[in-house]
Design an enzyme around this catalytic site. Structure first.
Site, PDB file in Angstrom:
ATOM      1  N   GLU A 137       0.685  -1.228   0.079  1.00  0.00           N
ATOM      2  CA  GLU A 137      -0.193   0.088  -0.037  1.00  0.00           C
ATOM      3  C   GLU A 137       0.870   1.369  -0.257  1.00  0.00           C
ATOM      4  O   GLU A 137       2.032   1.339   0.392  1.00  0.00           O
ATOM      5  CB  GLU A 137      -0.985  -0.093   1.353  1.00  0.00           C
ATOM      6  CG  GLU A 137      -1.647   1.003   1.408  1.00  0.00           C
ATOM      7  CD  GLU A 137      -2.812   0.999   2.476  1.00  0.00           C
ATOM      8  OE1 GLU A 137      -2.817  -0.012   3.401  1.00  0.00           O
ATOM      9  OE2 GLU A 137      -4.077   1.851   2.369  1.00  0.00           O
TER      10      GLU A 137
ATOM     11  N   GLU B 267     -12.631  -2.316   2.658  1.00  0.00           N
ATOM     12  CA  GLU B 267     -13.126  -1.961   3.899  1.00  0.00           C
ATOM     13  C   GLU B 267     -14.145  -0.934   3.610  1.00  0.00           C
ATOM     14  O   GLU B 267     -14.461  -0.009   4.254  1.00  0.00           O
ATOM     15  CB  GLU B 267     -11.984  -1.573   4.897  1.00  0.00           C
ATOM     16  CG  GLU B 267     -11.069  -2.842   5.200  1.00  0.00           C
ATOM     17  CD  GLU B 267     -10.284  -2.537   6.274  1.00  0.00           C
ATOM     18  OE1 GLU B 267     -10.322  -1.404   7.103  1.00  0.00           O
ATOM     19  OE2 GLU B 267      -9.613  -3.366   6.741  1.00  0.00           O
TER      20      GLU B 267
ATOM     21  N   TYR C 136      -6.719  -8.915  11.173  1.00  0.00           N
ATOM     22  CA  TYR C 136      -5.220  -8.637  12.168  1.00  0.00           C
ATOM     23  C   TYR C 136      -5.409  -9.282  13.366  1.00  0.00           C
ATOM     24  O   TYR C 136      -6.251  -9.462  14.027  1.00  0.00           O
ATOM     25  CB  TYR C 136      -4.824  -7.123  12.157  1.00  0.00           C
ATOM     26  CG  TYR C 136      -4.656  -6.352  10.829  1.00  0.00           C
ATOM     27  CD1 TYR C 136      -3.464  -6.635  10.378  1.00  0.00           C
ATOM     28  CD2 TYR C 136      -5.795  -5.636  10.004  1.00  0.00           C
ATOM     29  CE1 TYR C 136      -3.212  -6.027   8.821  1.00  0.00           C
ATOM     30  CE2 TYR C 136      -5.400  -5.277   8.764  1.00  0.00           C
ATOM     31  CZ  TYR C 136      -4.024  -5.365   8.266  1.00  0.00           C
ATOM     32  OH  TYR C 136      -4.008  -4.663   7.139  1.00  0.00           O
TER      33      TYR C 136
ATOM     34  N   GLU D 150      -5.816  -9.148   3.882  1.00  0.00           N
ATOM     35  CA  GLU D 150      -5.269  -8.443   5.038  1.00  0.00           C
ATOM     36  C   GLU D 150      -5.156  -9.281   6.144  1.00  0.00           C
ATOM     37  O   GLU D 150      -6.270  -9.565   6.831  1.00  0.00           O
ATOM     38  CB  GLU D 150      -6.053  -6.892   5.166  1.00  0.00           C
ATOM     39  CG  GLU D 150      -5.563  -6.001   4.193  1.00  0.00           C
ATOM     40  CD  GLU D 150      -6.006  -4.566   4.402  1.00  0.00           C
ATOM     41  OE1 GLU D 150      -5.860  -4.243   5.477  1.00  0.00           O
ATOM     42  OE2 GLU D 150      -6.552  -3.875   3.505  1.00  0.00           O
TER      43      GLU D 150
ATOM     44  N   GLN E 112       2.282  -6.028   5.734  1.00  0.00           N
ATOM     45  CA  GLN E 112       2.420  -5.763   4.486  1.00  0.00           C
ATOM     46  C   GLN E 112       3.716  -5.933   3.774  1.00  0.00           C
ATOM     47  O   GLN E 112       4.502  -6.812   4.669  1.00  0.00           O
ATOM     48  CB  GLN E 112       1.943  -4.309   4.088  1.00  0.00           C
ATOM     49  CG  GLN E 112       0.537  -3.715   4.335  1.00  0.00           C
ATOM     50  CD  GLN E 112       0.416  -2.350   3.964  1.00  0.00           C
ATOM     51  OE1 GLN E 112       1.141  -1.906   3.138  1.00  0.00           O
ATOM     52  NE2 GLN E 112      -0.683  -1.875   4.475  1.00  0.00           N
TER      53      GLN E 112
END
Ligand code: AHR
Length: 530
Positions: A56, A201, A280, A335, A384
């Site tokens: 990102e 999202e 996460y 993610e 990431q």
């Protein structure tokens, strides 16, 4: 005469004494963890896309991490740093998700082609976004590392027209104005875009949409955002991925239910092939754990927390099964990874954290969950790739260091597109204070050449585990591979000590169909058996 209790005490002293005197006493057969690998019942393919990455426009993830510019003293090819490319090539990264993340819903692709517009990045540190790394630079980057594109289009602040034109610009072979512009910018041939995320999202940073509102957007974008590349019209079609859940609560199950129910009743004019999920590993968003300088308590708590991925995948798979029993729609966990407190002194908006052996073990546990759900989970992107959250690589100007998570991903390369082989074992438990979790984890698979691979994780940071694996269905003699461990639960690689955590070779014999192998404390081992 010795009483029974005194006798017991005496015996204990002798046993204890012999353990102290002879620490290398052989582990008794009954203490070994029995693992059984049955090659006669192969499961689904472990899609290589579960080893995907995420890059990102965030902190030093793209700028400095990938892009240094053609004028940089750091060795580069067309502005893209050579050291990072070489390291990533070895991971055989199947796809890279770009440009976000929350950034994607504020990204306007035209600002990143031709003459660049300098804009802002309000999501991540409020810094200037130079747009010097745009569409062509990204496609060049994935080409250099031998990967494929997973683009996220802007649903939050963009329009279906903007997204449709981006795809036409990228993929049409016909001489339209957009194709000519692409050719003038250096790429006459159409690009391949195998995966496309429709928003990110959208329930939060992507526009605070309700499931119903997002569904309307999805059906419009899905209709108009087309891939025109002739090579992607048949079996090799672009996968359109809808925004999916971000947790397990009612809000998220309702989201999955709304999208999947609509998909089941869809008309010919829209479709999707994937549903994303974000999860996460974080304990307490308001006061996150440190990424380095922690002890066994935090080690065990984080690893226990990460196992919630299993529950989450199962919960959403059950809803998906209701509307899609044939499992046509892939669950793409695009993610995932650890999210800790920013390193002291770093910009909090840049999400810079260290990466320890704990993260490598965390990655193994998650990848194993995805592999066990290979029939539904056919994509995942760790967050990431470079310098952000649970990164593979960290850079500081001309310096680069490979993290424990990088090494773990490299050890898992043989599992890309391999056939899942069922493994049974009694995991046992490992406890620290009130925290208890399975001590051992394992998966097995046959790679595309037919070779059998076994992965074994010992979560216990204090004690080794002896494994006795029985392998049926092949005539095996030996096992060779690598094991990754470290001296401390928070051991990391730094620019000064880049090899503190790195895999070492391991080999073992297979006798009478049984492989005996000792797993170091807090370790991940991958061996091929032949
Ligand atoms: O990975 C960092 C951010 O986490 C992403 O931009 C967003 O999608 C998620 O909330």
């Amino acid at each position: 005469m010795l009483s029974t209790s005194r006798l017991t005490k005496f015996a204990s002293i002798i046993i204890l004494g012999s353990i102290i005197l002879f620490p290398n006493l052989p582990v008794l057969a009954q203490d070994r963890v029995q693992v059984s690998v049955d090659t006669s019942k192969p499961g689904p393919k472990i899609d290589r896309n579960i080893f995907g990455q995420f890059a990102e426009h965030l902190g030093y993830g793209v700028y400095e991490g990938i892009w240094v510019g053609t004028d940089s003293k750091i060795p580069n090819t067309r502005g893209i740093r050579n050291d990072v490319v070489a390291a990533l090539k070895a991971l055989k990264v199947p796809n890279v998700r770009w440009p976000g993340g929350c950034f994607a819903d504020e990204y306007h692709w035209r600002k990143g082609i031709g003459t660049r517009a300098v804009t802002l990045n309000p999501n991540w540190g409020g810094v200037v976004e130079p747009n010097t790394f745009g569409t062509h630079e990204f496609m060049d980057f994935i080409d250099q590392i031998g990967s494929q594109a997973y683009l996220s289009v802007n649903v939050g602040s963009g329009t279906p027209q903007e997204a449709a034109e981006w795809l036409e610009y990228l993929t049409t072979p016909l001489p339209t104005s957009l194709q000519k512009e692409r050719a003038a910018n250096g790429h006459p041939a159409p690009y391949k875009i195998p995966m496309l995320g429709i928003g990110n999202e959208s329930w939060d940073c992507g526009g605070n949409m309700t499931p119903e509102y997002y569904l309307r957007q999805l059906t419009i974008y899905s209709r108009f955002v087309r891939n025109f590349n002739p090579a992607q019209q048949g079996r090799d079609q672009m996968l359109k991925v809808a925004v999916g859940p971000g947790g397990g609560e009612a809000r998220w199950t309702e989201w999955t239910d709304t999208i999947m129910k609509a998909w089941e009743k869809r008309q010919w004019s829209w479709d999707m092939q994937g549903l994303s999920m974000h999860n996460y590993t974080v304990i307490n968003w308001g006061n996150k754990f440190a990424s380095v300088g922690f002890g066994e308590k935090e080690y065990s708590q984080i690893l226990k927390e990460t196992l919630k991925m299993e529950e989450l995948v199962t919960k959403h798979s059950v809803i998906m099964d209701k509307y899609d029993p044939q499992k046509k729609i892939a669950l793409i966990v695009d993610e995932w990874g650890s999210w800790y407190a920013p390193l002291p002194g770093s910009n909090p908006g840049f999400l810079v954290q260290q990466n320890s052996i704990r993260d490598a073990i965390l990655a193994a546990l998650n990848l194993n969950i995805f592999a066990r759900h290979a029939d539904r989970v056919r994509g995942a992107n760790i967050a990431q790739m470079i310098n952000v959250l649970q990164a593979m690589i960290m850079t500081d100007k001309e310096k680069m260091v490979l993290t424990p998570t990088y090494h773990l991903f490299k050890m898992y390369v043989p599992f890309q597109d391999a056939t899942f082989i069922p493994v049974t074992f009694n995991a046992g438990t490992y406890s620290n204070g009130d925290t208890t979790l399975p001590r051992v984890d394992a998966i097995a698979a046959k790679d595309t050449s037919g070779k059998l691979w076994l992965e074994l994780t010992n979560v216990d940071p204090n004690d080794a585990v002896e494994i006795e694996a029985s392998v049926t269905g092949i005539n095996a003699n030996s096992a060779t591979g690598e094991t990754l461990t470290a001296p401390k639960v928070d051991s990391v690689n730094t620019f000064d000590a880049p090899n503190a955590v790195k895999p070492k070779p391991i080999s073992a014999k297979v006798q009478n169909g049984k492989l005996t192998i000792k797993l170091d404390p807090k370790s991940v081992t991958v061996v091929s058996i032949s």
